[in-house]
Scaffold this active site. Structure first.
Site, mmCIF file in Angstrom:
data_model
loop_
_atom_site.group_PDB
_atom_site.id
_atom_site.type_symbol
_atom_site.label_atom_id
_atom_site.label_comp_id
_atom_site.label_asym_id
_atom_site.label_seq_id
_atom_site.Cartn_x
_atom_site.Cartn_y
_atom_site.Cartn_z
ATOM 1 N N GLY A 1 -10.773 -2.495 3.135
ATOM 2 C CA GLY A 1 -9.857 -2.343 4.274
ATOM 3 C C GLY A 1 -9.965 -0.981 4.924
ATOM 4 O O GLY A 1 -10.959 -0.263 4.792
ATOM 5 N N THR B 1 0.829 -1.198 0.000
ATOM 6 C CA THR B 1 0.000 0.000 0.000
ATOM 7 C C THR B 1 0.868 1.255 0.000
ATOM 8 O O THR B 1 1.938 1.263 0.589
ATOM 9 C CB THR B 1 -0.845 -0.048 1.286
ATOM 10 O OG1 THR B 1 -1.735 -1.135 1.164
ATOM 11 C CG2 THR B 1 -1.602 1.225 1.550
ATOM 12 N N ARG C 1 -14.470 -7.377 0.185
ATOM 13 C CA ARG C 1 -13.805 -6.847 1.387
ATOM 14 C C ARG C 1 -13.206 -5.442 1.138
ATOM 15 O O ARG C 1 -12.598 -5.169 0.126
ATOM 16 C CB ARG C 1 -12.695 -7.812 1.789
ATOM 17 C CG ARG C 1 -11.889 -7.403 3.018
ATOM 18 C CD ARG C 1 -10.597 -6.730 2.637
ATOM 19 N NE ARG C 1 -9.751 -6.504 3.810
ATOM 20 C CZ ARG C 1 -8.703 -5.687 3.821
ATOM 21 N NH1 ARG C 1 -8.368 -5.030 2.746
ATOM 22 N NH2 ARG C 1 -7.981 -5.532 4.907
ATOM 23 N N THR D 1 -0.678 1.827 6.962
ATOM 24 C CA THR D 1 -0.513 0.597 6.176
ATOM 25 C C THR D 1 -0.375 -0.582 7.119
ATOM 26 O O THR D 1 0.264 -0.478 8.170
ATOM 27 C CB THR D 1 0.708 0.664 5.245
ATOM 28 O OG1 THR D 1 0.892 -0.635 4.659
ATOM 29 C CG2 THR D 1 1.985 1.055 5.972
ATOM 30 N N GLY D 2 -0.993 -1.687 6.751
ATOM 31 C CA GLY D 2 -0.927 -2.872 7.610
ATOM 32 C C GLY D 2 -2.215 -3.656 7.484
ATOM 33 O O GLY D 2 -3.001 -3.418 6.560
HETATM 34 N N1 ASP Z 1 -4.126 -1.630 4.914
HETATM 35 C C1 ASP Z 1 -4.348 -2.307 3.659
HETATM 36 C C2 ASP Z 1 -5.638 -3.090 3.738
HETATM 37 O O1 ASP Z 1 -5.886 -3.714 4.757
HETATM 38 C C3 ASP Z 1 -3.264 -3.244 3.290
HETATM 39 C C4 ASP Z 1 -1.881 -2.684 3.325
HETATM 40 O O2 ASP Z 1 -1.585 -1.744 4.024
HETATM 41 O O3 ASP Z 1 -1.028 -3.245 2.634
HETATM 42 O O4 ASP Z 1 -6.342 -3.142 2.749
#
Ligand code: ASP
Length: 308
Positions: free
Chosen positions: A205, A175, A203, A226-227
């Protein structure tokens, strides 16, 4: 002179040092550096923080290296469903899109939602139609094809796993997001993602949720996360940091460290964030092995890094 600056991220996760060849690390760093340098120039010339944020994110979305725009991961059904959001801190205006396909730059679409509609968050096929109506670039399925991503999805399908892009093997990384403070003291934030590998059932996020993955308020800070999104949603991460600063008088550093190193791990959540406050202080905490990140500010700070 008033401080100004930009910070960006390209995802957090289990980056394997062993698998990160020198060449690969350089490719990531070069792209991150190009993104924050262009955005910094915009700020330096007196441009707005929201323009700088969008400029940086477009560069990262156009790179196949990151899980956003061109490099977006595959869903369970083999499609690409992208989420993005932008917010400006002066009037708290925001725009976001969820589960959009074929749009080259979801961050531009989020900005168009902010400037051209009465809505904050739009989704799915109708959001792609809205992009076409506003002459944003639409790409074919082939544009989003990438061999690594395809194999990553096939493997996740076989193991019936829904996973963070960054956790696969450290070859491709996540991300993207940016936060900025401009010369006028306005803060802005933006985040863009393809989401989790093999995600199901439409889904969505944390990324497109204002106050969760993306938030900006001139009275406190601008944040991009991010996460593992589900945990960020449950911890209401971005707004929590702003609220701690406003009501609890914590500094950006104290607030973001508590959320990333205490609140999230208590739930089992992994990831990181970038933040900037109204004085131009920048933070980049993460509780994973690495986070792709970079910054440049008028205080002569410049940094690009992957590991701790
Ligand atoms: N936070 C993003 C999600 O859950 C994923 C990511 O940060 O890579 O969609």
């Amino acid at each position: 002179m008033k401080a100004y600056g930009i910070a960006i991220h390209g995802g957090a996760g289990t980056v394997s040092r062993a698998k990160m060849t020198k060449w690969k690390a350089e490719a990531y760093k070069e792209t991150l550096k190009r993104a924050y340098s262009m955005a910094y120039q915009t700020l330096h010339k007196g441009g707005s923080s929201i323009d700088a944020v969008i400029e940086a994110i477009v560069i990262l979305e156009d790179s196949y290296l990151f899980n956003a725009g061109k490099g977006s991961v595959y869903t369970h059904l083999g499609t690409h469903e992208m989420d993005a959001a932008v917010m400006e801190g002066k009037k708290l205006k925001a725009g976001a899109v969820a589960s959009v396909g074929y749009v080259k730059n979801p961050i531009k679409l989020a900005h168009t939602v902010m400037t051209k509609t009465k809505h904050v968050l739009i989704s799915g096929e109708q959001a792609t139609e809205f992009a076409k109506d506003h002459n944003l670039e639409i790409e074919s399925k082939e544009y989003f094809y990438d061999e690594f991503r395809y194999k990553q999805w096939q493997k996740a399908l076989m193991n019936d796993k829904v996973q963070l892009d960054h956790d696969e093997d450290g070859q491709k990384f996540g991300t993207v997001g940016a936060v900025a403070l401009d010369k006028k003291g306005n803060l802005a934030s933006g985040t863009s993602t393809g989401g989790m590998v093999n995600k199901k059932y439409g889904r969505i996020g944390d990324t497109p949720l204002i106050g969760i993955g993306t938030y900006a308020n001139n009275d406190s800070c601008a944040i991009s996360c991010t996460g593992h999104g589900e945990f960020f949603i449950r911890a209401a991460v971005a707004y929590d940091i702003s609220a701690r600063m406003m009501y609890n008088k914590q500094s950006l550093q104290e607030a973001s460290n508590e959320v990333i190193h205490k609140e999230l791990p208590a739930l089992g959540g992994r990831g990181g964030l970038i933040g900037i406050d109204k004085h131009g202080h920048i933070v980049m905490p993460f509780n994973t092995k690495g986070m792709y990140r970079g910054l440049k500010s008028s205080k002569n700070e410049e940094f690009v890094g992957i590991f701790e």
